[in-house]
Design an enzyme around this catalytic site. Structure first.
Site, PDB file in Angstrom:
ATOM      1  N   GLU A 264      -3.113  -4.619  -3.020  1.00  0.00           N
ATOM      2  CA  GLU A 264      -3.658  -5.498  -4.059  1.00  0.00           C
ATOM      3  C   GLU A 264      -3.679  -4.803  -5.409  1.00  0.00           C
ATOM      4  OE1 GLU A 264      -4.839  -4.724  -1.089  1.00  0.00           O
ATOM      5  OE2 GLU A 264      -6.337  -6.154  -0.388  1.00  0.00           O
TER       6      GLU A 264
ATOM      7  N   ASN B 132       0.841  -1.196   0.000  1.00  0.00           N
ATOM      8  CA  ASN B 132       0.000   0.000   0.000  1.00  0.00           C
ATOM      9  C   ASN B 132       0.877   1.247   0.000  1.00  0.00           C
ATOM     10  OD1 ASN B 132       0.625  -0.804   2.670  1.00  0.00           O
ATOM     11  ND2 ASN B 132      -1.137   0.258   3.530  1.00  0.00           N
ATOM     12  N   ILE B 133       0.389   2.258  -0.705  1.00  0.00           N
ATOM     13  CA  ILE B 133       1.140   3.505  -0.885  1.00  0.00           C
ATOM     14  C   ILE B 133       0.197   4.654  -0.552  1.00  0.00           C
ATOM     15  CG2 ILE B 133       2.452   4.918  -2.516  1.00  0.00           C
ATOM     16  CD1 ILE B 133       2.805   2.274  -4.200  1.00  0.00           C
ATOM     17  N   GLU B 134       0.428   5.277   0.606  1.00  0.00           N
ATOM     18  CA  GLU B 134      -0.481   6.336   1.064  1.00  0.00           C
ATOM     19  C   GLU B 134      -0.061   7.697   0.525  1.00  0.00           C
ATOM     20  OE1 GLU B 134      -0.865   5.797   5.324  1.00  0.00           O
ATOM     21  OE2 GLU B 134      -2.119   4.027   4.992  1.00  0.00           O
TER      22      GLU B 134
ATOM     23  N   CYS C 174     -10.748  -2.951  -4.241  1.00  0.00           N
ATOM     24  CA  CYS C 174      -9.824  -3.976  -4.752  1.00  0.00           C
ATOM     25  C   CYS C 174     -10.598  -5.194  -5.256  1.00  0.00           C
ATOM     26  CB  CYS C 174      -8.821  -4.369  -3.682  1.00  0.00           C
ATOM     27  SG  CYS C 174      -7.624  -3.061  -3.363  1.00  0.00           S
TER      28      CYS C 174
ATOM     29  N   CYS D  68      -4.079   0.681  -2.538  1.00  0.00           N
ATOM     30  CA  CYS D  68      -3.948  -0.542  -1.743  1.00  0.00           C
ATOM     31  C   CYS D  68      -2.889  -1.470  -2.342  1.00  0.00           C
ATOM     32  CB  CYS D  68      -5.274  -1.292  -1.708  1.00  0.00           C
ATOM     33  SG  CYS D  68      -6.565  -0.495  -0.748  1.00  0.00           S
TER      34      CYS D  68
ATOM     35  N   CYS E 275     -10.272  -4.679   0.370  1.00  0.00           N
ATOM     36  CA  CYS E 275     -11.367  -3.702   0.434  1.00  0.00           C
ATOM     37  C   CYS E 275     -12.274  -3.856  -0.792  1.00  0.00           C
ATOM     38  CB  CYS E 275     -10.809  -2.282   0.513  1.00  0.00           C
ATOM     39  SG  CYS E 275     -10.259  -1.631  -1.077  1.00  0.00           S
TER      40      CYS E 275
HETATM   41  N1  THU Z   1      -5.302  -1.295   2.572  1.00  0.00           N
HETATM   42  C1  THU Z   1      -4.760  -2.127   1.625  1.00  0.00           C
HETATM   43  O1  THU Z   1      -3.643  -1.913   1.159  1.00  0.00           O
HETATM   44  N2  THU Z   1      -5.496  -3.193   1.217  1.00  0.00           N
HETATM   45  C2  THU Z   1      -6.721  -3.514   1.712  1.00  0.00           C
HETATM   46  O2  THU Z   1      -7.381  -4.391   1.176  1.00  0.00           O
HETATM   47  C3  THU Z   1      -7.232  -2.806   2.901  1.00  0.00           C
HETATM   48  C4  THU Z   1      -6.630  -1.464   3.122  1.00  0.00           C
HETATM   49  C5  THU Z   1      -4.502  -0.151   3.038  1.00  0.00           C
HETATM   50  C6  THU Z   1      -5.002   1.194   2.612  1.00  0.00           C
HETATM   51  C7  THU Z   1      -4.413   2.075   3.683  1.00  0.00           C
HETATM   52  O3  THU Z   1      -3.085   2.423   3.312  1.00  0.00           O
HETATM   53  C8  THU Z   1      -4.344   1.207   4.904  1.00  0.00           C
HETATM   54  O4  THU Z   1      -4.479  -0.137   4.434  1.00  0.00           O
HETATM   55  C9  THU Z   1      -5.427   1.476   5.931  1.00  0.00           C
HETATM   56  O5  THU Z   1      -6.678   1.470   5.346  1.00  0.00           O
END
Ligand code: THU
Length: 138
Positions: free
Chosen positions: A58, A45-47, A96, A56, A93
């Site tokens: 995935e 994941n890359i915020e 995804c 996300c 999520c």
């Molecule tokens: N996140 C994912 O990378 N994949 C998921 O299926 C659930 C959520 C990440 C997004 C965000 O960076 C962090 O988890 C918290 O929501």
């Protein structure tokens, strides 16, 4: 899938936790996507400071593969947790799941949720996204 194949994906997903960019949530997620051609595409994941551009793990894996011309997939493994501690399963999520729906057959595509190489569960996309909307609905 064979247990050895599953465990290889779990290892690849766990290795991604290190690259996860999470200054806002501190929730690390790693993914490993197995293509029909045998290749594994990893993702984290890359915020983002503006929050909504966050990607996300995935989708990072899917978009890496698709951007290299690969569109046929067998399975994805997802791991995650606060500070990268894998205390519970991290199911994909809704966004995804929808991206998976675009490229995968829901009855066949397997989603592996793992806490460790020994502690995992496998479900299909159909189970996680029943009656999903996909290319065949258009
Ligand atoms: N996140 C994912 O990378 N994949 C998921 O299926 C659930 C959520 C990440 C997004 C965000 O960076 C962090 O988890 C918290 O929501």
């Amino acid at each position: 899938m064979l247990k050895t194949e599953i465990q290889k994906l779990i290892e690849a997903a766990i290795a991604q936790l290190e690259y996860s960019y999470v200054p806002y949530s501190d929730f690390r997620v790693g993914a490993a996507l197995l293509a029909q051609n045998g290749r594994v595409y990893t993702g984290c994941n890359i915020e983002n400071a503006a929050y909504t551009p966050t990607n996300c793990a995935e989708r990072t894996a899917f978009f890496k593969a698709v951007s290299e011309g690969v569109r046929d997939f067998r399975a994805i493994c997802v791991v995650g947790g606060p500070q990268g501690r894998l205390a519970s399963y991290t199911p994909p999520c809704g966004v995804c799941r929808q991206v998976m729906m675009e490229f995968c057959r829901p009855e066949e595509f397997e989603i592996i949720l793992a806490k460790s190489k020994e502690d995992y569960k496998v479900c299909t996309l159909k189970e996680l996204l029943p009656q999903g909307f996909g290319p065949e609905n258009l």
